[in-house]
Every structure is written in C-alpha cells, then in structure tokens.
Design a protein around this motif. Sequence first.
Motif, mmCIF file in Angstrom:
data_model
loop_
_atom_site.group_PDB
_atom_site.id
_atom_site.type_symbol
_atom_site.label_atom_id
_atom_site.label_comp_id
_atom_site.label_asym_id
_atom_site.label_seq_id
_atom_site.Cartn_x
_atom_site.Cartn_y
_atom_site.Cartn_z
ATOM 1 N N ARG A 67 1.232 -1.071 0.174
ATOM 2 C CA ARG A 67 -0.204 -0.276 0.055
ATOM 3 C C ARG A 67 0.761 1.151 -0.179
ATOM 4 N N GLY B 158 1.046 3.776 -3.265
ATOM 5 C CA GLY B 158 0.577 5.432 -3.012
ATOM 6 C C GLY B 158 1.432 6.032 -2.990
ATOM 7 N N ALA C 188 -5.444 2.665 -3.510
ATOM 8 C CA ALA C 188 -4.277 3.416 -3.580
ATOM 9 C C ALA C 188 -3.404 3.471 -5.021
ATOM 10 N N TYR D 85 -5.539 6.213 -7.058
ATOM 11 C CA TYR D 85 -4.987 7.269 -6.784
ATOM 12 C C TYR D 85 -3.199 8.009 -8.007
ATOM 13 N N SER D 86 -2.691 6.620 -7.532
ATOM 14 C CA SER D 86 -1.593 6.755 -7.518
ATOM 15 C C SER D 86 -1.602 7.436 -9.492
#
Length: 404
Positions: free
Chosen positions: A207, A211, A239, A242-243
């Motif tokens: 994670r 992230g 994560a 989002y990245s």
Amino acid sequence: MSLYQHARDGNAERLRDALGSDSAAVRRRAAEFLGEIGEEGDQPTVDGLLRAATTDDDPEVRGAAVDALDAIGEAALEQLLEELTGGGNDGEAEWVTARKFARALEADRPELRMAAANALGRLDDASGLQPLVGALDDEDERVRLRAAQACGTFADARAVPGLRDALGDEDPRVRRAAANALGTIGTDQALSPLLELLDDGDESIRRIAAGALGKASNPEPVEPLARALGDESPVVRNAAVYSVIELLSNVPTQQSHAVRDQVVSELKQADDATVVEPLVEILTDGQQSRQRRNAAWILGRVADPDTSTAVEALADALADDDPQTAQFAATSLKSLGGPVVEDRLLDKLGPEHPEDARAKAVFVLGQIGGQETLNRLEEYADDDSQAVRKRVFSAVSKLRAGGP
C-alpha cells in the motif's frame, strides 16, 4: 474501565497507574495513550513516562515511553535525555542541539539512541541527517525504526541509499518506515526501489509503495501500478488508482499523451469495480482540480455505460467549479452514451441546476439522445436561460435530422 476509555476521558492519573501493571502489553498501551493526551506542564505524567523509559523491564514499553515523551514535547524529551545522560547541563540544555543529539546516537543505552533519533527528526538542522542515516544500521531495531522515521521528516535525497538498504531490514516496521520515507522524498531515484515492493508479501508495504509511486515524473510506474489493480487487498488497489491519477498530473507534457494511452489500456484490463470506485471518489471528493479532470477523462474511457455510480458522478461534475473538469465530464458522458446517461442527464435539465451544467447536459443529449430525449428537450425551447435555449435549439435540430 478500559485504557481507551480513560484516554478518551483524559484521565491521565488512571493511565499512569496502568504503567505499574503486571502486563507489559497494558503498560505499553498506557504509555502510548499518555503520549496522546499528556501535556508538557503535566509533570506527574512526564515523571511516570521517564520511569517507564528508563527502568521498565520490557523494551517495547521503554520504546513506547520514549515516543510518548517525544509526543508530549521537546521539554519532556529534554528531561529524558538528561535522565539518561546523568544530567549536568548547567542550564544550557546542550542536548537540544543537533550536535549533541548526533553524539547521543552513539550512546550505549538504546533508549538514549532512540530519543536522539526522535529529537533529530524534530530539528530543522541538516547536519542531523547523516548521523540518522548511519543509525539505520543500529543493532537495535527500535533505533533503526526511529532513524528511518526521522529520515522521512528531512525529505532529503541524501538519505536514499541508506533507506534503500533499509528496505531489506528483518524488522517489518523498519521496512515500512523506510518505504514511507522514500515516498516522502519523492524523487524518481527514491521511488524506483518501491516498484519492486508492489509484489511484497506485506500488505501495508504494498500500500505504501502504491500510494507513493504517483509522485514519479516518468511513466515507468504505470504498468506496475496497473498490475497492482489486481491486488488481493482493496486498500492496495485503491492506492494504485489514486497514484495512476496523480501520475497523469505529474508526467512531463511531452509524455502525457503516451502515458494517457498506456493508462487507459492498462485500466481497461482491470476489473471495472476496482477501477471505477476510486475514480468516482476522486472526481466527487478530490481537492485538486488536475486529479478531478483526469478522473473525469478516464471514467469516460474505462467505465461501463451502465455503471450508474460513474454516470452519476460525471453528471454531477458538469457543475464542477473547474471549467475543464466540467468539460471533461461532458466529453466522457458523450463517450459513454446509453440509456443510463440519457436518464441521468434528463434529470439535470431543471432550473434548480446551474445554468452551465444544464447547457452541457443538453449538448451531450443532443449527441446521444433518442426520440424520448427529443421530446423532453423541446419542452425547454423557451427556457429562461439563453445559454440553455441555444443548446436546445442545436440539439433538437440534430436529433430531428437523425443525429449529430
């Protein structure tokens, strides 16, 4: 009554009593809670933690007490350092300087080395970085952990080699702290070692890596992050999405088109729910306009047209404060098309919605609508909004002619 309840009630006295428990786990938890609620002026709490940090039989309790004193404040940490070094500061508090703290990192007592690492992380003094990097090889894992955490506070690229080596530490806490610190530094050199961690056996490390990789300024992490979308852990998958969005915002302009194509290609191969849910969250709750724009753009290319959550989020985004996000949402809705999109956009035509959003909804409907949409649009030919009327006229004309 539980320790948690005492902490919630701010009952430091009961928590101090728990420092004398026969259970090391209770003593450790009591120390952690005292660090959360303690204040510098509360000398009985500081004294209790000082005793725990210097005399408790359990190393984890001593470590928790050191961290608690650090959390309470610099003055409390100074008292610990004075206790461990035998005092005699002659009123000058020499240990608060980076030089004294760095020297303390070589002390025999591991608790003193721990306190020194915490203190150096607090100070805005670059001279403390190299001693901390050296402490990443300390024989005591508690010291290595705090040294890695402190290196992260500097966010200095000079710590990268040491932190990279610390990723192989036998203690998973140290590995997690080193990964976090590299992510905080955020240069491509610092992030590169995290690519391999996406396959780590520790969920929290995967994670952390997923992230952090969105900070890269090159497209290298796209494919590994896309693979992480199939991770068994939902927090890792979240994560990773989002990245990917952040990565699109960070890559150089000359590479953005190629990266976008690669991102869409990779995301299309992932499970729809895995990708769509975090994209919707970014579009709905994201604080950065660039991320919302990218989420809106990608949703139109990877979501299923019948995915109501995606359509709902895109329709709501027509009223986004950022004009580009609103425009990308309209473009994506046009790309998706279908009855779900039509129904949702028809709900957006009422005067209770912002004028710009209504006009965009009409525009999209003119591109994708059928007979029912045509009938509904004709009802807005005399709308109070000139912008809406203009869009209605154009949309109706196209639909009557059989399409755009």
